[in-house]
Design an enzyme around this catalytic site. Structure first.
Site, PDB file in Angstrom:
ATOM      1  N   SER A  12      20.987  66.853 -28.179  1.00 31.95           N
ATOM      2  CA  SER A  12      21.215  68.282 -27.885  1.00 31.95           C
ATOM      3  C   SER A  12      22.058  68.444 -26.623  1.00 31.95           C
ATOM      4  CB  SER A  12      19.877  69.018 -27.745  1.00 31.95           C
ATOM      5  OG  SER A  12      19.204  68.651 -26.566  1.00 31.95           O
ATOM      6  N   MET A  89      18.146  56.376 -23.684  1.00 30.67           N
ATOM      7  CA  MET A  89      16.846  55.895 -23.243  1.00 30.67           C
ATOM      8  C   MET A  89      16.798  54.404 -22.947  1.00 30.67           C
ATOM      9  SD  MET A  89      15.478  58.743 -23.174  1.00 30.67           S
ATOM     10  CE  MET A  89      13.724  58.615 -22.982  1.00 30.67           C
ATOM     11  N   ARG A  90      17.939  53.778 -22.720  1.00 34.30           N
ATOM     12  CA  ARG A  90      17.941  52.350 -22.368  1.00 34.30           C
ATOM     13  C   ARG A  90      18.334  52.186 -20.915  1.00 34.30           C
ATOM     14  NH1 ARG A  90      14.933  50.030 -25.435  1.00 34.30           N
ATOM     15  NH2 ARG A  90      15.798  48.014 -24.893  1.00 34.30           N
ATOM     16  N   LEU A  92      20.320  50.378 -18.112  1.00 37.92           N
ATOM     17  CA  LEU A  92      21.581  49.640 -18.121  1.00 37.92           C
ATOM     18  C   LEU A  92      21.601  48.664 -16.940  1.00 37.92           C
ATOM     19  CD1 LEU A  92      23.805  52.722 -18.915  1.00 37.92           C
ATOM     20  CD2 LEU A  92      23.441  50.756 -20.439  1.00 37.92           C
ATOM     21  N   HIS A 108      18.596  63.916 -15.977  1.00 35.50           N
ATOM     22  CA  HIS A 108      17.205  63.439 -15.921  1.00 35.50           C
ATOM     23  C   HIS A 108      16.298  64.675 -15.851  1.00 35.50           C
ATOM     24  CE1 HIS A 108      13.855  60.781 -14.940  1.00 35.50           C
ATOM     25  NE2 HIS A 108      13.517  61.644 -14.004  1.00 35.50           N
ATOM     26  N   THR A 140      23.817  54.873 -10.629  1.00 37.24           N
ATOM     27  CA  THR A 140      24.022  53.668  -9.817  1.00 37.24           C
ATOM     28  C   THR A 140      23.097  52.590 -10.384  1.00 37.24           C
ATOM     29  OG1 THR A 140      22.250  54.366  -8.338  1.00 37.24           O
ATOM     30  CG2 THR A 140      24.501  55.027  -7.752  1.00 37.24           C
ATOM     31  N   ASP A 144      17.750  56.208 -12.006  1.00 34.43           N
ATOM     32  CA  ASP A 144      17.510  57.619 -11.652  1.00 34.43           C
ATOM     33  C   ASP A 144      17.578  57.860 -10.144  1.00 34.43           C
ATOM     34  OD1 ASP A 144      14.931  57.737 -14.188  1.00 34.43           O
ATOM     35  OD2 ASP A 144      17.084  58.090 -14.341  1.00 34.43           O
ATOM     36  N   GLU A 173      18.901  72.211 -18.918  1.00 27.19           N
ATOM     37  CA  GLU A 173      19.763  71.020 -19.047  1.00 27.19           C
ATOM     38  C   GLU A 173      21.051  71.390 -19.776  1.00 27.19           C
ATOM     39  OE1 GLU A 173      17.921  67.481 -20.676  1.00 27.19           O
ATOM     40  OE2 GLU A 173      15.972  68.141 -19.937  1.00 27.19           O
TER      41      GLU A 173
HETATM   42  C1  GRF Z   1      15.258  65.335 -23.471  1.00 26.23           C
HETATM   43  O1  GRF Z   1      13.881  65.170 -23.186  1.00 26.23           O
HETATM   44  C2  GRF Z   1      15.982  65.581 -22.201  1.00 26.23           C
HETATM   45  O2  GRF Z   1      15.127  66.156 -21.236  1.00 26.23           O
HETATM   46  C3  GRF Z   1      16.423  64.242 -21.743  1.00 26.23           C
HETATM   47  O3  GRF Z   1      16.561  63.438 -22.912  1.00 26.23           O
HETATM   48  C4  GRF Z   1      15.775  64.019 -23.980  1.00 26.23           C
HETATM   49  C5  GRF Z   1      16.557  64.172 -25.238  1.00 26.23           C
HETATM   50  O4  GRF Z   1      17.720  64.864 -24.942  1.00 26.23           O
HETATM   51  N1  GRF Z   1      17.659  64.342 -21.040  1.00 26.23           N
HETATM   52  P1  GRF Z   1      18.834  65.125 -26.098  1.00 26.23           P
HETATM   53  O5  GRF Z   1      18.329  66.287 -26.926  1.00 26.23           O
HETATM   54  O6  GRF Z   1      18.924  63.869 -26.944  1.00 26.23           O
HETATM   55  O7  GRF Z   1      20.072  65.459 -25.346  1.00 26.23           O
END
Ligand code: GRF
Length: 194
Positions: A12, A89-90, A92, A108, A140, A144, A173
């Protein structure tokens, strides 16, 4: 300015970045790549005409460097000037981060430096915080923890769950990230011109 975006799921945030670039032309989305071939965001990017790539991190076991080497192939081929992590979500490695030194952004879902890492909304609730929010920062080597480029705060409301708070933060966001990317790109151009 050529912008690549890394996602892991629905994308999103990626969607808002791509829509903002396509609406205003302030930058060009050149690739959306995911560590999960099933990520819903890949179809959303393709529907907007953006090139996509997927490298399944689970095929590399614990060999983070091997996964990154594979991910770098389509990524470097796209010749991005800026790399945006959006729901990626990995973790780096420092070697990967160094390749995009100073030109990698992440969003974040907390008001950094509070709550780096995961489960940020539950941690804010457990701490009894009265506000929460999100942060766009430069990436960096330390997770986070890079320079903050922008933040947005939301109130924590009575009866909030991690889910209701996450939904309230996500709206911010979607507003913050395109705004910060636009400013960051403008700053890059100014520096290059200067
Ligand atoms: C969401 O929880 C957002 O807060 C974090 O990543 C998650 C998924 O975001 N940044 P998205 O919908 O895949 O961008």
């Amino acid at each position: 300015t050529r912008v690549a975006i890394l996602i892991s799921g629905g994308g999103s945030n990626m969607l808002r970045l791509v829509q903002a670039m396509q609406a205003d032309g302030f930058a060009q989305p050149v690739l959306v790549a995911s560590n999960d071939p099933e990520a819903g965001g890949l179809a959303r990017a393709a529907a907007l005409g953006v090139a996509t790539a997927a490298v399944d991190h689970s095929a590399f076991g614990r060999d983070r460097a091997a996964f990154e080497a594979e991910l770098l192939r389509p990524l470097l081929a796209a010749k991005p000037d800026v790399l945006c992590l959006a729901g990626f979500m990995r973790v780096l490695t420092p070697d990967f981060v160094r390749r995009f030194d100073g030109r990698m952004l992440n969003i974040h879902p907390s008001l950094l430096p509070k709550y780096p890492g995961l489960h940020t909304h539950q941690r804010a609730l457990d701490a009894g915080d009265v506000e929460a929010g999100c942060t766009v920062h430069q990436v960096t080597a330390e997770l986070d923890a890079g320079p903050v480029l922008g933040q947005a705060a939301v109130p924590v409301l009575p009866g909030d769950t991690a889910g209701t708070l996450a939904a309230r933060v996500l709206v911010e966001e979607h507003r913050l990230y395109p705004q910060v990317l636009r400013q960051f790109v403008a700053g890059l151009s100014a520096r290059q011109a200067g």
